[in-house]
Write a protein that holds these residues in place. Structure first.
Motif, PDB file in Angstrom:
ATOM      1  N   THR A 106      -2.611   9.982   5.779  1.00 39.67           N
ATOM      2  CA  THR A 106      -1.590  10.660   6.577  1.00 39.67           C
ATOM      3  C   THR A 106      -1.784  10.423   8.074  1.00 39.67           C
ATOM      4  OG1 THR A 106      -2.920  12.672   6.527  1.00 39.67           O
ATOM      5  CG2 THR A 106      -1.171  12.475   4.889  1.00 39.67           C
ATOM      6  N   ALA A 107      -2.914   9.874   8.477  1.00 40.28           N
ATOM      7  CA  ALA A 107      -3.148   9.575   9.891  1.00 40.28           C
ATOM      8  C   ALA A 107      -2.449   8.290  10.319  1.00 40.28           C
ATOM      9  CB  ALA A 107      -4.641   9.463  10.162  1.00 40.28           C
ATOM     10  N   ALA A 122       5.010   3.508   7.429  1.00 40.35           N
ATOM     11  CA  ALA A 122       4.929   4.533   6.386  1.00 40.35           C
ATOM     12  C   ALA A 122       5.343   5.882   6.956  1.00 40.35           C
ATOM     13  CB  ALA A 122       3.523   4.608   5.831  1.00 40.35           C
ATOM     14  N   LEU A 123       5.902   6.728   6.117  1.00 40.57           N
ATOM     15  CA  LEU A 123       6.308   8.076   6.528  1.00 40.57           C
ATOM     16  C   LEU A 123       5.450   9.159   5.914  1.00 40.57           C
ATOM     17  CD1 LEU A 123      10.190   7.849   6.418  1.00 40.57           C
ATOM     18  CD2 LEU A 123       8.677   7.691   8.390  1.00 40.57           C
ATOM     19  N   ALA A 128       0.918   2.217  -1.046  1.00 45.07           N
ATOM     20  CA  ALA A 128       1.545   1.274  -0.128  1.00 45.07           C
ATOM     21  C   ALA A 128       1.215  -0.142  -0.582  1.00 45.07           C
ATOM     22  CB  ALA A 128       1.038   1.496   1.289  1.00 45.07           C
ATOM     23  N   VAL A 129       1.960  -1.102  -0.086  1.00 43.29           N
ATOM     24  CA  VAL A 129       1.639  -2.510  -0.299  1.00 43.29           C
ATOM     25  C   VAL A 129       1.236  -3.112   1.037  1.00 43.29           C
ATOM     26  CG1 VAL A 129       3.059  -2.899  -2.353  1.00 43.29           C
ATOM     27  CG2 VAL A 129       4.074  -3.194  -0.114  1.00 43.29           C
ATOM     28  N   THR A 140       1.423  -3.232   6.339  1.00 41.38           N
ATOM     29  CA  THR A 140       1.297  -2.260   5.254  1.00 41.38           C
ATOM     30  C   THR A 140       2.561  -1.420   5.227  1.00 41.38           C
ATOM     31  OG1 THR A 140      -1.086  -2.202   5.608  1.00 41.38           O
ATOM     32  CG2 THR A 140      -0.133  -0.418   4.303  1.00 41.38           C
ATOM     33  N   VAL A 141       3.192  -1.322   4.061  1.00 41.88           N
ATOM     34  CA  VAL A 141       4.453  -0.601   3.911  1.00 41.88           C
ATOM     35  C   VAL A 141       4.286   0.490   2.857  1.00 41.88           C
ATOM     36  CG1 VAL A 141       6.907  -0.793   3.361  1.00 41.88           C
ATOM     37  CG2 VAL A 141       5.739  -2.691   4.496  1.00 41.88           C
ATOM     38  N   GLY A 142       4.563   1.744   3.224  1.00 37.73           N
ATOM     39  CA  GLY A 142       4.504   2.849   2.279  1.00 37.73           C
ATOM     40  C   GLY A 142       5.690   2.806   1.331  1.00 37.73           C
ATOM     41  N   VAL A 143       5.421   2.838   0.039  1.00 35.96           N
ATOM     42  CA  VAL A 143       6.465   2.788  -0.987  1.00 35.96           C
ATOM     43  C   VAL A 143       6.141   3.796  -2.085  1.00 35.96           C
ATOM     44  CG1 VAL A 143       7.115   0.388  -0.576  1.00 35.96           C
ATOM     45  CG2 VAL A 143       5.288   0.888  -2.175  1.00 35.96           C
TER      46      VAL A 143
END
Length: 161
Positions: A106-107, A122-123, A128-129, A140-143
């Motif tokens: 979350t940081a 990311a939110l 993530a990928v 890095t993308v949050g999914v």
């Protein structure tokens, strides 16, 4: 049990940061209430400018940072932020060397760049990928389902890291 990913498949997903939406609206209401002038002062710049700036800040925040939309497929990975779809990031399949499933804390929220981990989009914390690009950069993308995104990009020709 999920079905196997076929070549040419497209996977879309959306992540919404509801706490940010609620907090943004909740902070605007008391701010506007504290700045309410007497009835005759509503059209004066002393009220209109702060009220307009506060409203604009919340609208921009909700419009750009409230959700994250991803599309993974044979063309690569596209990431759109907010209702307006901006900012937008596109990573073509030919630019992706490998894909790795990782965990985002979350940081590391919203879009952040650090030398150690590269660009993070990311939110919220969670799956993530991480894309290892051919130019050496990392993204890095949050999914919601990192394994499915990784498999979809793998079916398009990317290797797993």
């Amino acid at each position: 049990m999920t079905q196997p990913i076929r070549p040419g498949s497209v996977l879309t997903g959306r992540t919404t940061n509801w706490p940010a939406v609620v907090v943004g609206v909740a902070l605007l209401v008391p701010l506007l209430a504290m700045s309410l002038p007497d009835r005759s002062d509503y059209l004066r710049p002393g009220f209109l400018i702060p009220a307009g700036l506060a409203t604009l800040a919340v609208v921009v925040s909700l419009g750009m940072l409230s959700s994250l939309r991803t599309t993974a497929g044979p063309q690569g990975l596209t990431v759109h932020f907010g209702v307006l779809g901006w900012p937008r990031f596109r990573y073509r399949i030919g630019d992706i060397r490998s894909v790795q499933v990782v965990h985002v804390s979350t940081a590391q929220l919203v879009y952040v760049w650090t030398p150690s981990s590269g660009l993070t989009l990311a939110l919220r914390g969670g799956e993530a990928v991480r894309l290892h690009l051919t130019n050496g950069r990392r993204v890095t993308v949050g999914v919601d389902d990192a394994h499915a995104v990784s498999a979809t990009l793998g079916a398009g020709g990317c290797e797993a890291a």
